[in-house]
Structure formats: structure tokens, C-alpha cells
Design a protein around this motif. Structure first.
Motif, PDB file in Angstrom:
ATOM      1  N   SER A   1       0.837  -1.202   0.000  1.00  0.00           N
ATOM      2  CA  SER A   1       0.000   0.000   0.000  1.00  0.00           C
ATOM      3  C   SER A   1       0.873   1.254   0.000  1.00  0.00           C
ATOM      4  O   SER A   1       0.601   2.227  -0.726  1.00  0.00           O
ATOM      5  CB  SER A   1      -0.947  -0.007   1.207  1.00  0.00           C
ATOM      6  N   CYS A   2       1.931   1.239   0.795  1.00  0.00           N
ATOM      7  CA  CYS A   2       2.820   2.408   0.837  1.00  0.00           C
ATOM      8  C   CYS A   2       3.532   2.602  -0.502  1.00  0.00           C
ATOM      9  O   CYS A   2       3.721   3.732  -0.948  1.00  0.00           O
ATOM     10  CB  CYS A   2       3.836   2.276   1.976  1.00  0.00           C
ATOM     11  N   ILE A   3       3.918   1.535  -1.158  1.00  0.00           N
ATOM     12  CA  ILE A   3       4.542   1.652  -2.487  1.00  0.00           C
ATOM     13  C   ILE A   3       3.555   2.270  -3.472  1.00  0.00           C
ATOM     14  O   ILE A   3       3.875   3.231  -4.181  1.00  0.00           O
ATOM     15  CB  ILE A   3       5.014   0.268  -2.992  1.00  0.00           C
TER      16      ILE A   3
ATOM     17  N   LYS B   1       6.133   6.996  -7.981  1.00  0.00           N
ATOM     18  CA  LYS B   1       5.322   7.199  -9.176  1.00  0.00           C
ATOM     19  C   LYS B   1       6.031   8.155 -10.146  1.00  0.00           C
ATOM     20  O   LYS B   1       6.123   7.874 -11.351  1.00  0.00           O
ATOM     21  CB  LYS B   1       3.951   7.751  -8.807  1.00  0.00           C
TER      22      LYS B   1
ATOM     23  N   HIS C   1       1.108   4.122  -3.051  1.00  0.00           N
ATOM     24  CA  HIS C   1       0.692   5.492  -2.730  1.00  0.00           C
ATOM     25  C   HIS C   1       1.866   6.457  -2.648  1.00  0.00           C
ATOM     26  O   HIS C   1       1.713   7.571  -2.145  1.00  0.00           O
ATOM     27  CB  HIS C   1      -0.088   5.519  -1.410  1.00  0.00           C
ATOM     28  N   ASP C   2       3.018   6.044  -3.130  1.00  0.00           N
ATOM     29  CA  ASP C   2       4.192   6.899  -2.982  1.00  0.00           C
ATOM     30  C   ASP C   2       4.395   7.796  -4.213  1.00  0.00           C
ATOM     31  O   ASP C   2       4.669   7.314  -5.317  1.00  0.00           O
ATOM     32  CB  ASP C   2       5.437   6.053  -2.729  1.00  0.00           C
ATOM     33  N   ALA C   3       4.274   9.090  -3.986  1.00  0.00           N
ATOM     34  CA  ALA C   3       4.374  10.046  -5.098  1.00  0.00           C
ATOM     35  C   ALA C   3       5.759  10.029  -5.743  1.00  0.00           C
ATOM     36  O   ALA C   3       5.891  10.178  -6.960  1.00  0.00           O
ATOM     37  CB  ALA C   3       4.043  11.456  -4.600  1.00  0.00           C
TER      38      ALA C   3
END
Lengths: 366, 366
Positions: free
Chosen positions: A257-259, A266, A261-263
Motif C-alpha cells: 500500500s505504501c509503495i 510514481k 501510494h508513494d508520489a
């Protein structure tokens, strides 16, 4: 002896300090070292900074079970273990000066291989790498291992060449291991910085660094490898994670989830479809020992990686009974009980976790 | 709006930075702070040392969803959440000078309580303690909380009075919370020392400190409390652990094994029958949120603590979609899916985890 030779019990997490290693440790005055603390004449092994303090629990007594291979066989017989895949215990050769690394690794690996030969079919081993010797020395030793009859992989700590296992300098080493079909048994040693345990840590004996420091260290090391894309670059690399992966099975969802959602990731274009997720790696590259001491933890490990990817282990000679020498060890029985509870007594899955998975993955001729 | 008013969905892990708190952060130039980074005019919130660096990912954008309570209600409606138990987000008031702590906590708690009153029945809250103000100030604020209609507990970080939650100086505070039947929502913020992430940590965005640092910090904090005997001294203390306990459910077996094999603890007479085990505490004093993003992790949490002790949460406004504003959030849906998978869609157990457990434990009038 084990009663059922058709479905062997295999212990893949079991350590030795061969006699030559004990000699090396006796010659040292800094961690790791072996010495007596007068007035007691008995030898104690000190391997962690946190245990190098004046207290009743300074290090641990180091008896014959650490270096006498016949004691390993006795322990195996007491606990119905048919085969052990032995490995040098931490801190391995991490501390050996660069110029001595090649010779030290050869000597230790030869010695361990010879010990295995004393009990044909009952002992195999994970080799030790000369990490401080540099890449060429390490790869050379990896290639030499095929000349050693009982070697079935390598044991590795989390520091690598000194900068962690996400160090790109390690890729040639991982490739050599992949090419030689030698799985890595990833094992912790360094734990976490002492500050995290607080000022009352000594009141709690060795519990915090052992119970938390070790598994958290393993989790961090393997997560850094995943984030560095090691398993996308060395796609067939196999790793067996100590202590059921530290905490990786439990945290895999959060890491993913952290990966996702990581700007930053991305923006760097690292969230593409070719990315291997933590779950992908858990089911393709990773195996887990079953040294987790609970049905709760073991079930999570099995669900994360697969019942055909978990393997019984004991951590012998660590965690002996505090009293009642000669009896079965609670630390071992707890893991037997957890496997039975998680997979069903007598089931094919239980037989897999107890030994067949290890025989298949490590190619142990029985 | 939720469709089934008889079985509400309750979000117990959802944060706010009320307007006055944002004003405080805007007046600061050290972490935590809010400012713009020209040429962009948009405000960014920086709360962690690891994110206070020149990069595309410096802090995070801080929009109205952080301080405008009507945005919280919109989010709840979009995700079928009936009730939210809001809490000030980290790092709370840990950084406030001692002399200002009492006033800051009163002001924040009053403000949050007032916000809850704008949507009666839909919002409750965990209060913030004036930790830097000293014991008397803290206990006084705890006692004052009963005058605030919507307060149902307190949110707490892991530093306590600066020496961790195993600090005996905290016992009067835990006792005051027990007496006032105010559970602690234990939430991480400080993570682990930066050295453990290695020199390539910046390549991985915020993943390592968020995905691993947070849960490991929580695990260490609560394990230290257990080892200090807090739950033997304040037997009715209730704690809700963020992120399904960090990694406590997975590691409980190992912690217990390490305790039972510790020579120092034995010598100190701490292994007696009156000792509360980690399992005892998990089933009596501890509740777990369901913010773990996987069926694997959630099942372990449920098996460790009980299906009637886990509670849905979102971590809003953190982990928004990286694109596609206005849609349902993947970070929320993942936890809905995990609860359904672990407990069965439509089951009584699922209804418990989604809301009824929170209503019962936190006494939320619906």
C-alpha cells in the motif's frame, strides 16, 4: 531416531561454531569473542553489543553443543529430526580482516563439509561467504562450493559488503548464487540501534534485541532488496528467510500500500506493471522457515508464501531450556505444535513443512 | 450515506489537524511545520525528518481535507462510513514547550469536541494529552475530558514523558485513564533511526519509514510496556493499537519464547505464574485496528486478539489516491476487502469489525 523415514523431518535452521571458529573467537577481545569471566571458569560467547555488559546474563555459556557435531546428532535424535542443514552461526565471518577472508571462508566451509560427511545423509550445510574479501573473492568461493559435497546454499547476514543487501555491488554475487542454484539463508545479527530499546532495556534481559531486533532487521533487509528491484534483476534468486520472514508476511500488505501510494516512486516511473510486488516475491523467490513459535504467525507465513514454501527449523543450539537438561526443548516443541495446528496433524501439508519442502528445495538426497 | 443503519461502519483511525493546529504549524520553521516551497504556492506539511529534504516528495500537500471537518464528512459518505472517531494526527503536541502544553491541549480538545458537535452522532474523538506539561497537568486534562461530550479516549505516541511508555513515571497517567475509562489509541510517529534504512533510502520515497518504521515503532513501544509489567499494575488499561498492532500479532510467539528462555528474567524472578503473557494482554487489554491492508495480516490480528477486538479504520486523510480525485480510495477499499475476506461478507463477525466492536468498546451512541 525419527520413526517415519519416508517423510523425513528436516531442520533447516540449526547452527554450529566449528572448532576452528571457536579458536578464532578465543583469540579476540572484542565482539564477537569467547572467554571466561572469573571467578567462573566456564566459557561464555558474547556476540551482541547489548549483551556485552556486566550482568548475570553476559553472553551465553558455550558448551560442546556449539562445536561438537556429535551433540548435534544427539539433539536431532532427541527431537526426531532426520536431517539438519547446518550453518555457521552469526556473526559468521563479517568481522574478518579483508586479507584473511578468503582463507577463513575456505577453511570453515571445508571443515563444515567434512563434519557433514561424518554422518552421511543426516547433515547438509549452508556455506559462509568471505564477505570482507571483496566481490572477486566472494564469487570465487561461490564457484568452489560445488566441489563440497554437502553444501546446499549460503547463509548471509544483512550487511552484505557493508552497505546492505540493496547495494548494487552485490548483484554479481546474487547472480553467481542464482547460476549455481544456491539459495541464500538470510539471517539477522545486527538488530536495531540500541536507542530504540530505551533506558530500561537491561531490565528485560536479551528479550528486546532477540525477539524484536532480529526479525525487524530481517524485514528491513529484504524489503530494501525488493525496493531496489533485486528480484527483477536476478529473477531466479532464492532466499530462505529466518524466523518466518521476520515480519514480512504480516507487513506485506502495508508495504504494498505504501509503495502504491508513494508520489516519489510514481514520479520516477517505478509503479509500472512490470514491478514485482511483495506478494510476487513471497510466492516465487522467498521461502520461510517455520521458526515463529505460534500458530498465528505460522498461518500468516503459510498464507503469504505457500504451505509448500515453509520449512521446519529449531535455531539449535540457541534457546536451550533454562533447566532440565537432556529433555526435549520447549523452543523446538513449540514450533512442532504450531506446524501441526496450522496444517493439521498427519496431513500432506504438515509433512511438507516438516521436511519434504526442504528436501525438494535444497535437493537433499535422503 | 451507509445503507444499513442497524450495523454501522465506524472508522476509528482517522485524523484531523484542526485550524488552530495548522496555525501553530505555520508559525514554525522546524519539524513539524507547514509552509510553501516557492515557486509553488501550495502549502506542504512536513512532519518527519526523513521527508524534510529537497525532493519532489518533500512532505505532503496539505489541503482542506486536513482541517475542514466537512471534508471528513464527505469522505465518510463516499466510503459508507457512519461514524468516525477522529484524532489529532502526529506529532500531536509532543513538541510544544512545557509552559504552553496545558493551554494547547485544552484548546485543541475543545476545538475537536466542538467540531464533533457539528455532526451529532457521526463524530466522536480521541483527545490529545499535554505530554510536555508534566504529570499533574496531564492528569488534570484527563479529568477535564469528561466535560467534553464527544471524547472517547486519548491518542498517544510512543515517547510518553520522553523516556518511552515503559517509564514508571507514566503509571499515574495510565491509572487516571483507567479510572476514567478512556482507552489509549497508540499511534506511531518517530519510526526508527534513519541509519537502518541505508544510503539508498531516498530512492524509495517514503516507503521504508512509513511501511516499516511506523509498525516497528508501535511493536517496540507496546512490548516494552508488557515487559515493564504495566498491564499487571494497571490491569484494566485498554489500548487500541494502530496498524493492527504494528507487528505484535505476528511476533507474539517469538516474544513469549524469548521471555521464557531468558536467564536474566528468570534470575530476577520475573517468570512466575502471575506474569501476564503477550497473549493474555492481546486478549484482555489490547484492541487492534484493521488498518493492515491484507487478509494475511488481518487474520493474524484476529486470531491473536479476537474477532470482537478488531476495528475498521482508514488513516484518512493520509494515503489519498495519487490520481483520480473524488473516487473511492484504494487505501480504504483494501481494508474493506481484507475484512470481508477474513471474516466473511455479511457475517456477524464482519459487522463487528466494521463497526459494532467500536460502538461497544468506545460507547458510541448511535
Amino acid at each position: 531416531m525419527a520413526t517415519n523415514t519416508k517423510s523425513p523431518v528436516v531442520d533447516i535452521h540449526t547452527h554450529v561454531y566449528p572448532p576452528s571458529y571457536i579458536s578464532l573467537l578465543k583469540s579476540r577481545s572484542e565482539i564477537p569473542y569467547v572467554r571466561s569471566f572469573p571467578p567462573s571458569p566456564s566459557l561464555r560467547l558474547v556476540i551482541l553489543p547489548a549483551e556485552d555488559t556486566e550482568s548475570t546474563s553476559r553472553g551465553r555459556p558455550v558448551g560442546a553443543e556449539y562445536y561438537d557435531i556429535s551433540k548435534k546428532i544427539e539433539f536431532m535424535d532427541t527431537h526426531s529430526i532426520d536431517i539438519s542443514v547446518i550453518s555457521l552461526a552469526n556473526p559468521w565471518l563479517d568481522w574478518v580482516p579483508s586479507s584473511e577472508a578468503a582463507q577463513a571462508a575456505q577453511s570453515i566451509n571445508d571443515e563444515v563439509n567434512t563434519e557433514c560427511g561424518k554422518y552421511p545423509g543426516r547433515l547438509f550445510a549452508f556455506a559462509t561467504l568471505p564477505l570482507s574479501g571483496g566481490k572477486e573473492v566472494i564469487v570465487k568461493e561461490i564457484q568452489r562450493l560445488k566441489s563440497l559435497k554437502y553444501m546446499r546454499g549460503v547463509i548471509l547476514g544483512t550487511t552484505g559488503l557493508g552497505r546492505g543487501l540493496d547495494d548494487p555491488e552485490l548483484l554479481p554475487i546474487f547472480e553467481a548464487l542464482q547460476e549455481n542454484k544456491l539459495p541464500i539463508f538470510l539471517h539477522p545479527h545486527y538488530g536495531l540501534p540500541g536507542s530504540v530499546w530505551g533506558e530500561r532495556a537491561n531490565d528485560y534481559g536479551h528479550v528486546l534485541p532477540l525477539a524484536l531486533g532480529f526479525p525487524l532487521e530481517t524485514t528491513i533487509a529484504v524489503t530494501r532488496m525488493i525496493l531496489a528491484g533485486v528480484f527483477e534483476k536476478v529473477t531466479e534468486l532464492e532466499m530462505i528467510l529466518a524466523h518466518s520472514g521476520g515480519t514480512l508476511p504480516f507487513l506485506a500488505g502495508r508495504i504494498e500500500s505504501c509503495i502504491e501510494h508513494d508520489a516519489h516512486l510514481k514520479a520516477e516511473g517505478k509503479l509500472g506493471k512490470e514491478r514485482k510486488t511483495v506478494w510476487d516475491v513471497l510466492k516465487k523467490n522467498i521461502y520461510l522457515d517455520a521458526v515463529i513459535y505460534s500458530e498465528v504467525g505460522l498461518k500468516a507465513a503459510i498464507q503469504a508464501s505457500g504451505h509448500d514454501r515453509v520449512m521446519f527449523g529449531t535455531d539449535h543450539p540457541f534457546f536451550p531450556p533454562l533447566e532440565g537438561e537432556g529433555q526435549k526443548w520447549a523452543s523446538v516443541e513449540t514450533n512442532y505444535v504450531a506446524i501441526k495446528a496450522a496444517l493439521g496433524g498427519g496431513s500432506e501439508e504438515e509433512k511438507g513443512a516438516l521436511g519434504r519442502n526442504a528436501v525438494r528445495v535444497l535437493n537433499l538426497e535422503v
